[in-house]
Enzyme design. Structure first.
Site, short mmCIF file in Angstrom:
data_model
loop_
_atom_site.label_atom_id
_atom_site.label_comp_id
_atom_site.label_asym_id
_atom_site.label_seq_id
_atom_site.Cartn_x
_atom_site.Cartn_y
_atom_site.Cartn_z
N ASP A 322 0.82 -1.20 0.00
CA ASP A 322 0.00 0.00 0.00
C ASP A 322 0.86 1.26 0.00
O ASP A 322 0.57 2.23 -0.68
CB ASP A 322 -0.86 0.06 1.28
CG ASP A 322 -1.67 -1.19 1.53
OD1 ASP A 322 -1.21 -2.28 1.16
OD2 ASP A 322 -2.75 -1.08 2.11
N GLU A 463 -6.30 -11.10 -3.94
CA GLU A 463 -5.88 -12.16 -3.01
C GLU A 463 -6.88 -13.31 -2.90
O GLU A 463 -6.60 -14.31 -2.26
CB GLU A 463 -5.67 -11.56 -1.61
CG GLU A 463 -4.47 -10.64 -1.55
CD GLU A 463 -4.40 -9.87 -0.24
OE1 GLU A 463 -5.45 -9.72 0.42
OE2 GLU A 463 -3.31 -9.39 0.09
N GLN A 576 -10.03 -7.22 -5.66
CA GLN A 576 -9.66 -5.84 -5.91
C GLN A 576 -8.98 -5.73 -7.26
O GLN A 576 -8.66 -6.73 -7.88
CB GLN A 576 -8.72 -5.35 -4.82
CG GLN A 576 -7.38 -6.07 -4.82
CD GLN A 576 -6.60 -5.79 -3.55
OE1 GLN A 576 -6.91 -6.36 -2.51
NE2 GLN A 576 -5.62 -4.94 -3.62
#
Lengths: 720, 720
Positions: A322, A463, A576
């Site tokens: 991130d 993931e 995502q």
């Protein structure tokens, strides 16, 4: 409306945890959860320290919370006043983004409590609060304050062998269990009215009982000043904390506050994005940058930002990708020194990454998925708990999310591209890039009967699909890492013609360089402009059902969607942005049309079950001229820490807290997406695609060492 | 005790399913479960057909059960007599191994029913029974018989569009749902006493109602003869079944029985292992061979044996590696033509294996894990049902158990080694070996920075650990396959100097042969005699706990131990012999000491949760001179289908039935283990290691076309 603050009226017990995040104050060295002065561990009051980790027993390692010296509990005529237990007439909680202040205003029958709190942006070790009390009737008041050592932990306790010191300034000092790091906290209290004070060390802390007789005419002000030092800061943190507290107390609350507000003003000068046309959005963007700045390590030359900031021990206080992908770019464009600080954390933790690669039988640098101090891997092999059996589940985040090494190399290269500054390469960033490339080389395989290089058995950004082959994001970021390693020679030789060769010799890299050169064209994904990119080998063969179908299969709302057993794992539903993230990170590789084609395929199949997702979708939607589609993602990113949204559970594990990646993402969408800022070879351009809600954007940027002020309106733009 | 039969006295309702397996009769073409004459689908009465598969809806494909023409239900004075519903005075059930007979003897108050049943070993399409009824009092009796089409299925129904034909011989004919294969069944009934017969087609079948007045003096005999043909046998199965039934009926029950018993006598002559010293063990060994012979495809030139034989639809009636590794060697040493039949099944299904490899993006032959007709893969991606959620679980048996191709090549090579016969190579076994080698070549990877060939992401024999790298069994069997491919040239040139080159050209194999040559030394595992062999990369890093620890973690006894979530998956507990299996298959690669070292490590860590495990452990224990350790595994293997042992559940899936691999395993332990038979380059040797329980073993063997009779005693041996 005030775009510089956020206020909640009233009190809802169920919001205590959420508000702790929304109203967080911090300065990068520490974060103070948005809790009431009189609250404790049950309400998750916490002073979360950056970079101090501890392990208790077999539990996950996590950051340490310092004892809380801003604790302050009022009793009136013997009745303890506690929000949530004592009935109140009025209550509000406010965070001021501009000045970095937490303000609380509670009217009880017996007392009206106001308090102001700040974690000093001018002095990292300092935090302070000012209580203002008034009463309707004459009464006897006791203020219980001091240094509370009965503190919130997920896997604690972490502090042992407490020592206490009484005096004008009181002190509590302890050491961590695992590494015996001393942590010292002091407190001074200043009251501008007659009172009696008794000090005592009782269970869990050193306390002051301050008694006074109050009348209804007077407003009573109490200033609390606290300092925090640890053994990571200085050899004698107790002395340092005491010494600073003396000076700060002598200066007084007001002077400290002034310095703090000035420091925030400087920060905003360099980073404010003034959004006009939608005040709600403007405020959310301010909130995002406020949260980001509150946790940025300005006190350090080499630190980074955990995935849940300084809001607690969630995600083990660890640094994830991130930071490089969603936070680093904000600073690279506005505060390059801070960007450098973040990257230096990765340089410092290179030994940890080398050790992790070796642990798995590879060469080079395999960075930790959840990186703690020294690059220690915080991620365990069992990162989710099955909700049906209560058993830890073998997950592969630790072993297979190899793109992390590529993300770090990518950020180091971006730093150079945006700032034009090559100095970091000589501070070992070049070595990091080479070691990451070496890792990918050693992690690559080739089929014996095929002239192709593959990255097998990986987890990409999505993931929910573990252990896949040739995740296109991973292959692309690894290929980019190879390319950077090969380009380094030219870039370094501008400043020092011998450094590259020196490095190659030092690292015995000659042969690897040849192998990398040969591997690059065989690894780099080839994209057909007319086709949807397959996320990984076999993805298109998975069940193609809707997000609602998959959600409908949940038997428990806390179920983890991924892993071998999860409801999404055997479908095309992804967690995502993955292909979309790749397109956002490598814009020049894709035409607008191609971005649109892939976006339209993947977006409906994306759960956005991570705060990393919205930003990537918004950036790419801007690319193909649909800022209207980006708007929803922008709002989601920018408001996540105003609404307290986001996921709170992964299986039975609490994952709540603030969302730095979304905070950074909001800036990225506004500046790189809506304004279309691009910095390339020292040239700054914008290509505005403002959504209908925005009339103008104004923001500062630094590129190649030069400051720019950019204004973008619906019809025009200006770069000054 | 009678070592040639097994008898159970009394009736226990819970044993119905188990007894259906224990008392199975069959002839390779079909298997008839050990059920009572009057039972139906609820008691799992079934006539399981070899090689006829059908899929109903989305359910698993499974073999088809034929309508049951040996159904016979007696009513006395209007009361239906059914074992389990009608009270009985005495009851026994017997299977005669020598003659292949099922005998039932039930004394009810109203009637004494005896019946004898056989599935003809002389005529594959024939089955028959003889009922003997006697009564204490005069009474009115009705025998309801006919062809029952309401049959047991797991995922049925499979037969549709029934046609019925009345007459002396009645007939039922239908077609399968998926492939429209006709299945025809006939029945004749002969009664040696006055009676009336009415025929009718009612729900689920064509029936005869045979009425007679019985007296207490007479013994009433009824012979039922039935034939079964399918569209896979002949173009007009109805006509063929009718025609055979006419002849068989004219010959009479006795003559058919005689031919059947003679056929069994011939089989025993070639295969009996006379074990002296322990009658229980001797009987268990006879039972094992009985079960093996009952399901062996003597009716065919190219067929194989399903993992649960012909006991039902468990495991989809599919062929596993069990056949090549545990059954094939029995026949290779005793009945080579049958061994050839089994291997020809793999030759015939090569196209399916080529297609499966291509489906996964590989070249060569990737044989089905659960092979149905034509090599169709019966294994789905979801082969286990989670007991906690009821959801199908993604398993990797289908995708990752690549050793199957090596097992098949291994068996083909063993056939040549034992028989000296190269003819099978020219019947395309050579092509199978090359295509299997090609598959392993294309499935192999090499790290870019390492001179090593790896087989990644596989499942070895130990299925509890999915998706592992470099499973040593798999690497060894693949390396062996490479070696066979390279040796083929020499072996083939003895008979035809050009055939190998012809094949290489035809398969465009030149380049692959070079690659295989180069890869072999880099793939073949290297064993250090002093070290325990690691089952796969990282195995030693798994939790090293006891079998009891792992069993104690079960929350539901039907839980599947493997897969990502299973209790064994993250530990060193394995399902079945893996390293030990490799040592059993490649004895010459390992010293006795090395075998012992590894056995002592792995055996306590092995759940033996598969009937494939015991045999491998026993064979290897004999190797290092511990037949006493082998004994327990021998008894377990040999008695599994006498006790009805073995696992019955994998998650929520029923996996019961007979255990051909254990049946074959019992022979392997006795002959290859205890007697130490070895056939090498035409030379037959024994090195006896008899356990204390056995005084002598006598058995026939064929090697290099020559018959031997071998006797092994405690002090001596004789090869005649």
């Amino acid at each position: 409306m005030d775009i510089w603050s956020f206020k909640k009226e009233g009190f809802i017990a169920d919001d205590i945890v959420k508000n702790g995040n929304i109203f967080l104050t911090g300065n990068g060295y520490m974060g103070y959860r948005g809790t009431m002065d009189e609250w404790g561990r049950h309400e998750m009051a916490a002073v979360n320290l950056a970079g101090v980790y501890d392990q208790n027993g077999d539990n996950w390692r996590e950051p340490v919370n310092a004892p809380n010296a801003l604790f302050a509990q009022i009793s009136v005529n013997g009745e303890i006043i506690t929000l949530g237990k004592t009935g109140h007439q009025k209550h509000s909680q406010t965070v001021n983004f501009q000045k970095g202040l937490h303000i609380r205003d509670s009217v009880f029958e017996a007392v009206h409590i106001k308090s102001e709190r700040f974690i000093s942006m001018a002095e990292p070790h300092l935090l302070a609060s000012c209580l203002t009390l008034s009463f309707d009737k004459d009464c006897e008041v006791e203020l219980l304050t001091g240094i509370v050592t009965d503190i919130w932990d997920i896997n604690g306790p972490h502090l042992f062998d407490y020592e206490y010191e009484k005096g004008d300034i009181i002190r509590a000092q302890a050491i961590t269990g695992e590494k015996k790091i001393p942590v010292a906290v002091t407190q001074s209290v200043t009251c501008d009215f007659p009172h009696n004070e008794k000090q005592e060390v009782i269970n869990y802390g050193i306390y002051r009982r301050i008694d006074f007789n109050a009348d209804s005419e007077t407003v009573y002000k109490i200033n609390i000043i606290s300092t925090v030092y640890t053994g990571l800061d200085t050899a004698d943190p107790g002395e340092a904390a005491m010494s600073l507290c003396k000076i700060a107390t002598a200066d007084g609350y007001g002077k400290n506050l002034e310095a703090h507000v000035e420091a925030w003003a400087e920060i905003w000068k360099n980073s404010e994005v003034r959004l006009e046309g939608d005040d709600e959005a403007a405020r959310a963007l301010n909130a995002s940058l406020y949260h980001l700045h509150s946790i940025s390590p300005r006190h350090s030359k080499a630190s980074s930002i955990p995935a849940r900031g300084l809001s607690g021990q969630t995600y083990k206080g660890a640094i994830f990708w991130d930071t490089e992908i969603f936070l680093f770019p904000v600073f690279a464009h506005t505060e390059p020194e801070l960007a450098k600080t973040l990257l230096r954390y990765r340089i410092e933790t290179l030994p940890g990454a080398l050790a992790k690669a070796a642990e798995y039988g590879y060469r080079g640098a395999f960075y930790a998925w959840e990186s703690q101090e020294g690059g220690v891997e915080g991620c365990t092999n069992f990162n989710v708990v099955d909700v049906f059996t209560g058993r830890p589940v073998r997950t592969y985040f630790r072993d297979k999310q190899i793109h992390i090494s590529g993300d770090i190399a990518y950020a180091m290269w971006r730093y150079y591209e945006i700032t034009g500054d090559t100095s970091l390469f000589f501070e070992d960033a070049a070595e990091v890039i080479l070691q990451c490339a070496r890792f990918f080389l050693s992690r690559s395989h080739s089929r014996l009967d095929m002239d192709k290089v593959e990255l097998l058995d990986v987890i990409g950004p999505d993931e929910y699909h573990e252990r896949v082959n040739n995740n296109v994001f991973t292959n692309q970021i690894a290929a980019h890492c190879f390319a950077c390693a090969l380009e380094l020679k030219d870039v370094l030789s501008q400043a020092d013609p011998n450094f590259f060769d020196y490095l190659i010799t030092k690292l015995e890299f000659e042969n690897d360089l040849e192998l990398i050169k040969a591997a690059l064209p065989k690894l780099r994904p080839v994209f057909d402009e007319t086709k949807i990119i397959e996320q990984f080998d076999g993805y298109f063969g998975l069940e193609d059902c809707s997000l609602e179908d998959v959600r409908g299969r949940l038997l428990d709302e806390r179920e983890y969607w991924g892993c071998n057993h999860g409801v999404a794992a055997t479908t095309q539903i992804i967690k995502q942005a993955d292909v979309v993230a790749m397109m956002a990170l490598f814009p020049s590789l894709f035409s607008d049309k191609q971005v649109e084609l892939n976006w339209n395929y993947y977006e409906p199949r994306t759960e956005h079950g991570s705060s990393l997702s919205a930003c990537m979708h918004a950036l790419t939607a801007c690319r193909f001229g649909r800022p209207d589609l980006a708007w929803e993602h922008f709002i989601k990113s920018a408001t996540i820490d105003l609404t307290g949204g986001g996921k709170h559970w992964a299986g039975k594990i609490y994952i709540g807290g603030t969302h730095p990646a979304a905070n950074g993402g909001a800036w990225l969408i506004a500046v790189l997406g809506f304004a279309g800022l691009s910095v390339k070879n020292g040239e700054v351009t914008v290509s505005p695609r403002l959504p209908p809600q925005i009339t103008s954007l104004r923001f500062p940027v630094i590129a190649n060492g030069k400051k720019y002020r950019i204004t973008v309106t619906r019809d025009d733009f200006e770069i000054l």
